[in-house]
Structure formats: structure tokens, C-alpha cells
Design an enzyme around this catalytic site. Structure first.
Site, PDB file in Angstrom:
ATOM      1  N   LYS A  23       0.649  -1.066   0.036  1.00  0.00           N
ATOM      2  CA  LYS A  23      -0.039   0.005   0.121  1.00  0.00           C
ATOM      3  C   LYS A  23       0.897   1.364  -0.028  1.00  0.00           C
ATOM      4  CE  LYS A  23      -4.302  -1.320   1.537  1.00  0.00           C
ATOM      5  NZ  LYS A  23      -4.500  -2.858   1.899  1.00  0.00           N
TER       6      LYS A  23
ATOM      7  N   GLU B 275      -9.843   7.084   3.754  1.00  0.00           N
ATOM      8  CA  GLU B 275     -10.736   6.253   4.665  1.00  0.00           C
ATOM      9  C   GLU B 275     -10.018   5.001   4.704  1.00  0.00           C
ATOM     10  OE1 GLU B 275     -11.157   6.377   1.271  1.00  0.00           O
ATOM     11  OE2 GLU B 275     -10.680   4.010   0.872  1.00  0.00           O
TER      12      GLU B 275
ATOM     13  N   SER C 293       1.181 -10.011  -0.812  1.00  0.00           N
ATOM     14  CA  SER C 293       1.091  -8.530  -0.715  1.00  0.00           C
ATOM     15  C   SER C 293       1.588  -7.762   0.402  1.00  0.00           C
ATOM     16  CB  SER C 293      -0.391  -8.176  -1.169  1.00  0.00           C
ATOM     17  OG  SER C 293      -1.328  -9.161  -0.535  1.00  0.00           O
TER      18      SER C 293
HETATM   19  C1  LIG Z   1      -5.123  -3.977   1.546  1.00  0.00           C
HETATM   20  C2  LIG Z   1      -4.537  -5.109   1.230  1.00  0.00           C
HETATM   21  C3  LIG Z   1      -4.990  -6.004   0.333  1.00  0.00           C
HETATM   22  C4  LIG Z   1      -6.070  -5.590  -0.413  1.00  0.00           C
HETATM   23  O1  LIG Z   1      -6.028  -4.597  -1.116  1.00  0.00           O
HETATM   24  P1  LIG Z   1      -5.727  -4.517  -2.683  1.00  0.00           P
HETATM   25  O2  LIG Z   1      -6.050  -3.054  -3.363  1.00  0.00           O
HETATM   26  O3  LIG Z   1      -6.762  -5.460  -3.467  1.00  0.00           O
HETATM   27  O4  LIG Z   1      -4.385  -4.839  -3.086  1.00  0.00           O
HETATM   28  C5  LIG Z   1      -4.218  -7.153  -0.133  1.00  0.00           C
HETATM   29  N1  LIG Z   1      -3.132  -7.527   0.682  1.00  0.00           N
HETATM   30  C6  LIG Z   1      -2.651  -6.475   1.993  1.00  0.00           C
HETATM   31  C7  LIG Z   1      -1.464  -6.973   2.701  1.00  0.00           C
HETATM   32  C8  LIG Z   1      -3.190  -5.505   2.180  1.00  0.00           C
HETATM   33  O5  LIG Z   1      -2.843  -4.875   3.175  1.00  0.00           O
END
Ligand SMILES: *Cc1c(COP(=O)(O)O)cnc(C)c1O
Length: 393
Positions: A88, A110, A376
């Protein structure tokens, strides 16, 4: 052909459905974002921060034991190693640099689980800008650690008490704030959602992920493209970043995973692509989980970051055109995949990322297939959930 068109649409999805009072604001953003993102001064500052502050490039790691188990060459794109523990931050750094170039002095955001709130509060501290984060009161209570982090970083967290007191209500409140302060306030949206140009802007800022994958694969495999790309989808930003530079390369199969919760027919899931119908959410036309009257249904997932009733318009189009294959991964499958990665590779993934890992057992790979799966984020924030479910097993 899968990119946004000049009117802000991906096929039937996208656009900018916003209150009249924000029209000028969004129009200004639309007119300036490409020029800024493509300018040398922006690129230099963005790249330097990604390198020295976030710690990029994130490694592309050949996961030997996972590869053996699933009989393919499985690489993990390690967004979990970024500063603040997820992808992010790539987006919030980019947007705050844009906000400064637009002369804005105040940042709003938000947040649901609090991850985007923390990433926003982090860059506001870095850039010494005022930061107000809207968060549903229910979420404030269940995500207390992230609230404490945001406050330590200097942000004001506003608990929202309308509706179900979750993400959708926090988003409405943020839009209301923006309507009241259109000239000095910049609204940092955390995923590839919202009115045009946000989905395209966020995808571009996250596209550093696929840019790096290309270079790293060339080094490790002697070719720039994988056979498969796999990523989880909440709003869609880590997936968009992962696939961005491969969208038109049909040699690359795209596999997206959404949260199946307790099963897609259980009434408790966030499987927007499988269950959603076309509607308007957060200023865009996209697939939305809604009842017959068009009321938004409250989504559910064990993973707070996937618990979203909509989906980015890019991804809605990729699934409708069958460019991407979409799987719903249940809570239990994600938990199992998280424990598996932890034991096979010594990497504790975020619960969201575990939904991407959970698809591996459903795939039929060939041994020579090169697979890139984006992790992610890291699992520190999910430890309570992991411990609770380990004890219950
Ligand atoms: C917020 C988040 C997501 C989901 O958000 P996307 O916009 O779909 O990437 C996925 N993995 C993690 C670790 C997150 O913090």
C-alpha cells in the site's frame, strides 16, 4: 486494450459518478495526474523514496519447497518486505507527491482494516502534512493496533457512526469531507477503486511491481514474462501492480483470487466478482455485492483487507472479458495456505496474501511453468487470528 479509455472506462466499467460539488475537483485531478506522474521531477522523487524509504526493489524469491510441492517454478514477489509491511505504501507515496505538486495542504483517507490508514499516516508524517482518517466505529474497535499506529504517526482518526460503521460508511464520510474542503484537501484513495482517474492512477503507481518482475525474471529465467501471475484482490491494487505490464501479453495467464469467506453461497463472503451485479460504488460503475433493491450487502472475510463489497473497474473488465481467471478462496483454504507457507519457507504471509497462496492447490501446472505470486503483505497484523485458529484445529 485492457487499459482505461479516455472517458475513464474499462469496457463497461469505471467512469466518475460523483456529487456535482466535486466535479471540478475530480476534473482537475484528471487533467493533471498524467502530466505529473510522467514528469522527470516526480519520477526522480518517487523512485528515490521507493528505493531508500520503502526498500525497493522487493525481492523475487524462488520458493524451492513450494515449487516442489506444486510441481512448477514458483516465485514469490515479496511486497511483505516493504516498509510498513505491504504494497500500500507504493500508492500513498505517489499520491502525496501529487498532492504536494497540486498545492494541497490537507490529506484525508478512509480505511477499513486500518492498513491504508497507516500507509497514509506514514507518508503524511514523512511529508509533514495534516492527516485525517475516517474509519467505521466497528473497525476502530476491532483494529485497535492500527488506530494506535495512526495516532502515533500524528493522524486524527475519526470514528464513523453511520450505517454499519464499517468501510462503506467511512468512505461516505471521507467524500462528505472532500465536498466541504475541495480546494485545500487531497483525498488519497487506497486501491484501484473510486471515480476516474483514481483506478488508473493507483494502477500506475503500483505498476512498479510488474516493472520489477520483468527485470528480475529476465535475470533469473532469461525471459521477461512468466506463464502465470497470481494475486489476491480486495479493491485490486496489488493485483493491478502485478499484472500491469503484462495485460496485453496473452502468453501470461492471469489468476485473481477473491475472498470466499465461509463459502460463496453461505451469505458470508466477499466474492464480489462471482456474486456481484453491475452497480455504482464509490463513484465508479463496477461489480457490486447488492441486494434486489440495490442496497450494498455487507461483505465478510476472515481477512479485513479483502472485506470490500466492490472491485476495481479494471478487474471487473478483466473477468468479464475472461482475460483473468477468478477463484474464490475460503477462509479455511486461506488459513491452511498461510500455515503451509510459514512451515515450508519461513514466511508468515498476510491473510490477504494467503488467499493468493490458497489457489496453488487448485491449479494444474506443468513442471516447466514459471509462476509469479505476489505476497502482498506480512502476517504480523494477523497473528491473533492465526493463533486462534491453530488452537481450534
Ligand atoms: C489492503 C491489502 C490488500 C487488498 O487490497 P488490494 O487493493 O486489492 O491490493 C491485500 N493485501 C494486503 C496485505 C493488504 O494490506
Amino acid at each position: 486494450m485492457y487499459q482505461v479509455n479516455e472517458n475513464g472506462y474499462y469496457g463497461d466499467f469505471g467512469g466518475a459518478y460523483i456529487p456535482e460539488i466535486l466535479h471540478q475537483c475530480v476534473e482537475n485531478l484528471k487533467n493533471i495526474y498524467l502530466q505529473v506522474l510522467e514528469s522527470d521531477s516526480f519520477k526522480q522523487e518517487f523512485d528515490a523514496l521507493l528505493r531508500d524509504y520503502v526498500g525497493r526493489p522487493s525481492p523475487l524469491y524462488l520458493s524451492k519447497r513450494l515449487s516442489e510441492k506444486y510441481n512448477a517454478k514458483i516465485y514469490l514477489k515479496r511486497e511483505d518486505l516493504n516498509h510498513t509491511g505491504a504494497h500500500k505504501i507504493n500508492n500513498t507515496i505517489g499520491q502525496i507527491l501529487l498532492a504536494r505538486r497540486m498545492g494541497k495542504t490537507r490529506i484525508i483517507a478512509e480505511t477499513g482494516a486500518g492498513q491504508h490508514g497507516v500507509a497514509t499516516a506514514t507518508v503524511c508524517a514523512l511529508m509533514n502534512m495534516e492527516c485525517v482518517v475516517y474509519m467505521g466505529k466497528t473497525d476502530v474497535e476491532r483494529q485497535h493496533a492500527n488506530v494506535q499506529k495512526m495516532e502515533m504517526l500524528g493522524a486524527t482518526v475519526v470514528p464513523v457512526t453511520s450505517g454499519n460503521m464499517t468501510l462503506k460508511d467511512a468512505t461516505n464520510e471521507a467524500i462528505r469531507d472532500w465536498c466541504c474542503h475541495p480546494s485545500d484537501t487531497y483525498y488519497i484513495i487506497g486501491s484501484t477503486v473510486g471515480p476516474h482517474p483514481y483506478p488508473d492512477m493507483v494502477a500506475r503507481l503500483q505498476s512498479v511491481i510488474s516493472e520489477e518482475i520483468k527485470k528480475q525474471l529476465l535475470e533469473k529465467e532469461g525471459r521477461e514474462y512468466p506463464d502465470y501471475l497470481i494475486a489476491c484482490v480486495g479493491g485490486g491494487s496489488n493485483a493491478a501492480g502485478t499484472i500491469y505490464h503484462f495485460l496485453n501479453d496473452e502468453r501470461v495467464k492471469i489468476v485473481l483470487t477473491e475472498a470466499g469467506g465461509k463459502g460463496i453461497h453461505s451469505g458470508m463472503s466477499a466474492a464480489t466478482i462471482q456474486l456481484g451485479k453491475t452497480g455504482i460504488l464509490h463513484g465508479a460503475r463496477t461489480l457490486v455485492m447488492q441486494d434486489e433493491d440495490g442496497q450494498i450487502e455487507e461483505p465478510y472475510s476472515i481477512s479485513a483487507g479483502l472485506d470490500y463489497p466492490g472491485i476495481g473497474p479494471l478487474h471487473a473488465n478483466l473477468s468479464t472479458t475472461k482475460r483473468a481467471t477468478v477463484f474464490a478462496i475460503d477462509d479455511d483454504e486461506a488459513l491452511q495456505a498461510a500455515f503451509e507457507l510459514t512451515r515450508l519457507e519461513g514466511i508468515i504471509p498476510a491473510l490477504e496474501s494467503a488467499h493468493a497462496l490458497g489457489v496453488l492447490s487448485k491449479m494444474k501446472f506443468k513442471p516447466e511453468d514459471v509462476v509469479v505470486l505476489t505476497v502482498s503483505g506480512r502476517g504480523d497484523k494477523d497473528l491473533d487470528t492465526y493463533i486462534q485458529h491453530k488452537i481450534n484445529h
